[in-house]
Design a protein around this motif. Structure first.
Motif, mmCIF file in Angstrom:
data_model
loop_
_atom_site.group_PDB
_atom_site.id
_atom_site.type_symbol
_atom_site.label_atom_id
_atom_site.label_comp_id
_atom_site.label_asym_id
_atom_site.label_seq_id
_atom_site.Cartn_x
_atom_site.Cartn_y
_atom_site.Cartn_z
ATOM 1 N N ILE A 46 0.834 -1.207 0.000
ATOM 2 C CA ILE A 46 0.000 0.000 0.000
ATOM 3 C C ILE A 46 0.868 1.256 0.000
ATOM 4 C CG2 ILE A 46 -1.535 1.402 1.463
ATOM 5 C CD1 ILE A 46 -2.910 -1.263 2.272
ATOM 6 N N TYR A 47 1.935 1.220 0.808
ATOM 7 C CA TYR A 47 2.780 2.414 0.947
ATOM 8 C C TYR A 47 4.024 2.362 0.054
ATOM 9 C CZ TYR A 47 -0.417 3.519 4.661
ATOM 10 O OH TYR A 47 -1.561 3.815 5.354
ATOM 11 N N LYS A 48 4.015 1.495 -0.923
ATOM 12 C CA LYS A 48 5.029 1.435 -1.978
ATOM 13 C C LYS A 48 6.455 1.324 -1.428
ATOM 14 C CE LYS A 48 3.626 5.126 -4.289
ATOM 15 N NZ LYS A 48 3.493 6.129 -5.371
ATOM 16 N N VAL A 49 6.637 0.381 -0.524
ATOM 17 C CA VAL A 49 7.976 0.101 0.000
ATOM 18 C C VAL A 49 8.792 -0.565 -1.101
ATOM 19 C CG1 VAL A 49 9.272 -1.318 1.652
ATOM 20 C CG2 VAL A 49 7.227 -0.050 2.401
ATOM 21 N N ASP A 50 10.029 -0.114 -1.281
ATOM 22 C CA ASP A 50 10.892 -0.676 -2.317
ATOM 23 C C ASP A 50 11.534 -1.989 -1.875
ATOM 24 O OD1 ASP A 50 11.011 1.399 -4.550
ATOM 25 O OD2 ASP A 50 11.434 2.626 -2.794
ATOM 26 N N GLU A 51 11.918 -2.054 -0.605
ATOM 27 C CA GLU A 51 12.585 -3.263 -0.129
ATOM 28 C C GLU A 51 12.307 -3.449 1.354
ATOM 29 O OE1 GLU A 51 17.057 -5.347 -0.097
ATOM 30 O OE2 GLU A 51 16.780 -3.319 -0.882
ATOM 31 N N VAL A 52 11.975 -4.685 1.743
ATOM 32 C CA VAL A 52 11.860 -5.030 3.152
ATOM 33 C C VAL A 52 13.040 -5.950 3.478
ATOM 34 C CG1 VAL A 52 10.225 -6.920 2.608
ATOM 35 C CG2 VAL A 52 10.441 -6.084 4.961
ATOM 36 N N ILE A 53 13.787 -5.568 4.500
ATOM 37 C CA ILE A 53 14.988 -6.304 4.884
ATOM 38 C C ILE A 53 14.725 -6.953 6.236
ATOM 39 C CG2 ILE A 53 17.458 -6.130 5.357
ATOM 40 C CD1 ILE A 53 16.850 -3.295 3.640
ATOM 41 N N LEU A 54 14.720 -8.261 6.266
ATOM 42 C CA LEU A 54 14.454 -9.007 7.495
ATOM 43 C C LEU A 54 15.753 -9.198 8.264
ATOM 44 C CD1 LEU A 54 12.124 -11.763 5.962
ATOM 45 C CD2 LEU A 54 11.470 -9.523 6.877
ATOM 46 N N TYR A 55 15.713 -8.947 9.572
ATOM 47 C CA TYR A 55 16.916 -9.141 10.385
ATOM 48 C C TYR A 55 16.594 -9.985 11.620
ATOM 49 C CZ TYR A 55 15.432 -5.507 13.748
ATOM 50 O OH TYR A 55 14.750 -4.778 14.695
ATOM 51 N N ARG A 56 17.615 -10.666 12.122
ATOM 52 C CA ARG A 56 17.460 -11.506 13.307
ATOM 53 C C ARG A 56 17.712 -10.677 14.559
ATOM 54 N NH1 ARG A 56 17.368 -17.099 12.340
ATOM 55 N NH2 ARG A 56 17.720 -17.401 14.558
#
Length: 276
Positions: A46-56
Motif C-alpha cells: 500500500i505504501y510502496k515500499v521498495d525493499e523489506v529487509i528481514l533481520y534476526r
C-alpha cells in the motif's frame, strides 16, 4: 493534484523497511502467522515500499525466518503465474486466507490484446523461441534472445495465429517490494550508502511538524529513507546510529503497539510527508 493516482508510480526516493523476524514470534499457530505475514505484505505494498529487509534479533527463530520470507515472496508473485513458481509446501497450508495485493502486474488481461503488458513464466525454449505461460489467455512465444529469466515482463505483439510477444518493462510503475535478509541489525551500512535512518519506539521523540519539516528537507539530499522497527518485546536504542528515533503512535490508547501496527502507522505518516 490527484491523491489517488493509479496505476501508481515508483517513489522518487527509495523507501526501505528493516523488520525483525521476531514479528511472528508472538503467534503460536500457523494460521495466525500466515494472517500476520499477509497483513504485513499489504502494508508494504500500500505504501510502496521498495525493499523489506528481514533481520534476526534475540527472539527470532529459524522457522519464523523461513516462513516470513516465504510468505512475503509468495505474495509479491503475480497470481496467474504463482503455481508455476511456488512448489507445494505444508507452510502454505493457509495461503487461501492471504489478502490479494492487487498490484498493477497482478491484474493480467482477460483476453489477448495487442499492446497489453503482463508478466509471464518461461516454460521451455527451442533454438529460436521460448514458450511463455501467460495465465488464462494461454501461452505466448518470445524470441529466445530476449529471455534472461524465468519470470519475464512481455508485451503482446501479434495475435494472428498464435500470441507473439516482445520483451517489455513496467517502467516507472510500482510493482511491489523486494525481500532480502541480513543476519543482524546493521544500520551503519545504510548510513554509509546515503540513507536517512529513522528508528521507531514508544520511547522516541514525538512526531511533530518540526520533525516533519526536517525529514522532508533531509530526504531531498539523501538516497532515500530506512525505517527500523524493533521486536515485540524490545525497544530500539543506541541513538547515535539513527538520525531519528520517533514515536509515530502518539498518545496510544493501548498499553502496547505491535510491530505490524507501528509499521502501518509510521508508513502512513511518511506517505503524507512524501506527498505534500
Amino acid at each position: 493534484m490527484s491523491c489517488n493516482e493509479f496505476p501508481p508510480k515508483k517513489r522518487n526516493k527509495k523507501l526501505l523497511v528493516l523488520l525483525p523476524i521476531s514479528v511472528l514470534s508472538v503467534e503460536d499457530s500457523l494460521i495466525d502467522k500466515t494472517y500476520k505475514a499477509g497483513f504485513i505484505s499489504r502494508i508494504l505494498s500500500i505504501y510502496k515500499v521498495d525493499e523489506v529487509i528481514l533481520y534476526r534479533d534475540d527472539e527470532s527463530n529459524s522457522f519464523d525466518e523461513k516462513f516470513l520470507q516465504l510468505i512475503l515472496n509468495y505474495q509479491i508473485i503475480p497470481p496467474h503465474i504463482k503455481k508455476k513458481i511456488i512448489k507445494k509446501s505444508k507452510l502454505l497450508k493457509y495461503a487461501g486466507i492471504l489478502p490479494p495485493l492487487r498490484l498493477v502486474n497482478h491484474d493480467p488481461p482477460k483476453k489477448a490484446e495487442i499492446g497489453k503488458i503482463l508478466d509471464g513464466y518461461v516454460e521451455k525454449c527451442d533454438e529460436n523461441y521460448c514458450i511463455v505461460y501467460l495465465g488464462m489467455i494461454g501461452n505466448g512465444y518470445l524470441d529466445k534472445k530476449e529471455v534472461d529469466d524465468k519470470i519475464i515482463t512481455v508485451k503482446i505483439k501479434s495475435i494472428k495465429n498464435k500470441i507473439m510477444l516482445e520483451k517489455a518493462s513496467w517502467g516507472n510503475l510500482y510493482t511491489g517490494y523486494k525481500v532480502s535478509k541480513i543476519k543482524n541489525l546493521d544500520i551503519k551500512k545504510f548510513k554509509d550508502e546515503g540513507y536517512l535512518i529513522v528508528g521507531t519506539s514508544k520511547l522516541g521523540e514525538c512526531f511533530n511538524d518540526k520533525i516533519k519539516e526536517e525529514i522532508d528537507n533531509k530526504l531531498r539530499n539523501s538516497k532515500g529513507i530506512v525505517f527500523v522497527f524493533g521486536g515485540p518485546h524490545a525497544e530500539l536504542y543506541n541513538e547515535k546510529e539513527f538520525d531519528y528515533i520517533l514515536n509515530t503512535v502518539l498518545n496510544q490508547g493501548t498499553l502496547t503497539v505491535r510491530t505490524e501496527e507501528a509499521l502501518a502507522s509510521t508508513l502512513a505518516i511518511f506517505n503524507y510527508i512524501s506527498n505534500c
